[in-house]
Design a protein around this motif. Sequence first.
Motif, PDB file in Angstrom:
ATOM      1  N   ALA A  59      66.853 -69.708  21.142  1.00  0.00           N
ATOM      2  CA  ALA A  59      66.152 -68.491  21.534  1.00  0.00           C
ATOM      3  C   ALA A  59      67.090 -67.389  21.988  1.00  0.00           C
ATOM      4  N   ASN A  60      68.402 -67.656  22.007  1.00  0.00           N
ATOM      5  CA  ASN A  60      69.368 -66.618  22.369  1.00  0.00           C
ATOM      6  C   ASN A  60      70.713 -66.944  21.744  1.00  0.00           C
ATOM      7  N   GLY A  61      71.609 -65.976  21.769  1.00  0.00           N
ATOM      8  CA  GLY A  61      72.893 -66.133  21.112  1.00  0.00           C
ATOM      9  C   GLY A  61      73.778 -67.201  21.719  1.00  0.00           C
ATOM     10  N   ARG A  62      73.737 -67.346  23.035  1.00  0.00           N
ATOM     11  CA  ARG A  62      74.592 -68.343  23.686  1.00  0.00           C
ATOM     12  C   ARG A  62      74.208 -69.755  23.243  1.00  0.00           C
ATOM     13  N   ASP A  63      72.897 -70.022  23.231  1.00  0.00           N
ATOM     14  CA  ASP A  63      72.443 -71.335  22.770  1.00  0.00           C
ATOM     15  C   ASP A  63      72.750 -71.529  21.289  1.00  0.00           C
ATOM     16  N   ALA A  64      72.682 -70.436  20.526  1.00  0.00           N
ATOM     17  CA  ALA A  64      72.980 -70.517  19.090  1.00  0.00           C
ATOM     18  C   ALA A  64      74.415 -70.952  18.859  1.00  0.00           C
ATOM     19  N   VAL A  65      75.346 -70.388  19.626  1.00  0.00           N
ATOM     20  CA  VAL A  65      76.760 -70.744  19.493  1.00  0.00           C
ATOM     21  C   VAL A  65      76.962 -72.220  19.808  1.00  0.00           C
ATOM     22  N   ALA A  66      76.347 -72.674  20.888  1.00  0.00           N
ATOM     23  CA  ALA A  66      76.496 -74.074  21.295  1.00  0.00           C
ATOM     24  C   ALA A  66      75.910 -75.020  20.251  1.00  0.00           C
ATOM     25  N   LEU A  67      74.724 -74.696  19.744  1.00  0.00           N
ATOM     26  CA  LEU A  67      74.087 -75.549  18.750  1.00  0.00           C
ATOM     27  C   LEU A  67      74.843 -75.539  17.422  1.00  0.00           C
ATOM     28  N   ALA A  68      75.369 -74.374  17.050  1.00  0.00           N
ATOM     29  CA  ALA A  68      76.120 -74.285  15.800  1.00  0.00           C
ATOM     30  C   ALA A  68      77.358 -75.176  15.856  1.00  0.00           C
ATOM     31  N   ARG A  69      78.024 -75.189  16.987  1.00  0.00           N
ATOM     32  CA  ARG A  69      79.216 -76.026  17.132  1.00  0.00           C
ATOM     33  C   ARG A  69      78.851 -77.504  17.145  1.00  0.00           C
ATOM     34  N   HIS A  70      77.687 -77.818  17.702  1.00  0.00           N
ATOM     35  CA  HIS A  70      77.268 -79.221  17.805  1.00  0.00           C
ATOM     36  C   HIS A  70      76.661 -79.745  16.509  1.00  0.00           C
ATOM     37  N   LEU A  71      75.792 -78.937  15.879  1.00  0.00           N
ATOM     38  CA  LEU A  71      75.058 -79.386  14.697  1.00  0.00           C
ATOM     39  C   LEU A  71      75.795 -79.127  13.391  1.00  0.00           C
ATOM     40  N   ARG A  72      76.713 -78.149  13.395  1.00  0.00           N
ATOM     41  CA  ARG A  72      77.465 -77.773  12.187  1.00  0.00           C
ATOM     42  C   ARG A  72      76.521 -77.509  11.001  1.00  0.00           C
ATOM     43  N   PRO A  73      75.576 -76.591  11.158  1.00  0.00           N
ATOM     44  CA  PRO A  73      74.663 -76.275  10.055  1.00  0.00           C
ATOM     45  C   PRO A  73      75.405 -75.528   8.950  1.00  0.00           C
ATOM     46  N   ASP A  74      74.791 -75.460   7.788  1.00  0.00           N
ATOM     47  CA  ASP A  74      75.383 -74.684   6.695  1.00  0.00           C
ATOM     48  C   ASP A  74      75.141 -73.199   6.898  1.00  0.00           C
ATOM     49  N   VAL A  75      73.936 -72.869   7.380  1.00  0.00           N
ATOM     50  CA  VAL A  75      73.549 -71.463   7.553  1.00  0.00           C
ATOM     51  C   VAL A  75      72.852 -71.280   8.892  1.00  0.00           C
ATOM     52  N   VAL A  76      73.208 -70.198   9.589  1.00  0.00           N
ATOM     53  CA  VAL A  76      72.487 -69.791  10.794  1.00  0.00           C
ATOM     54  C   VAL A  76      71.698 -68.537  10.449  1.00  0.00           C
TER      55      VAL A  76
END
Length: 234
Positions: free
Chosen positions: A34-51
């Motif tokens: 729901a916000n950019g900070r959580d997005a950064v953390a989740l992206a590093r943890h989940l390693r998605p292909d696309v955000v």
Amino acid sequence: MIRVLLVDDQQLVRSGFALILGVEEDIAVVGEAANGRDAVALARHLRPDVVLMDVQMPVMDGIAATREIVSTDAAKVLILTTFDRDDYVFAGLAAGASGFLLKNSDPSHLVDGVRTVAEGHALLAPEVTRRVIEQLTRSSPTRRTPDDHPTGRTAPQRDPRLEALTPRELEVLALVGRGLSNREIAAELYVGEATVKTHLSNVFAKLHIRDRVQAVVVAFETGLVTRVRESGPS
């Protein structure tokens, strides 16, 4: 399977995107933020292909989050934008976004956009491309000098970044800078689309750029597009 992280401060919007993407056999929504900070953390943890990234959010906005995600190669970012916020487009370009989608795009465009970015291509809608070109035209100084050759072939001597490009690759880069698609470039140069793709791959490799969006910027920064527009491609 294309793994997607949805980022938007509105739950209803995230749910809508999840519903659209969830029915596709080759796409899986692996997380939401729901916000950019959580997005950064989740992206590093989940390693998605696309955000899939919204811009206006609390705690950390989408532009700042995009910059952090791209800088660590955690994922490719597809930003949601609107017609009347050109500043988001240019800030997103600088942050390293791989593409932009309009928030009122059809569901099919959303799906195609996610696939395009996941495949490593840049996604710049024609409307957004025109705005980028107009802005770059206004902000970039004209670099042509009296001793320039009318075809613009002196560009490599004046900008080190272009020294390694062949004449044909220069033409392709210039046409990309003007916003032409691969099909339009092929028609302009009387070659096949496969040939255009090969030239583009060479351009990206030689200029050490990631995608078509960065190619547009380079074409304007070097003055290549200005010269070709004035004299026409050779």
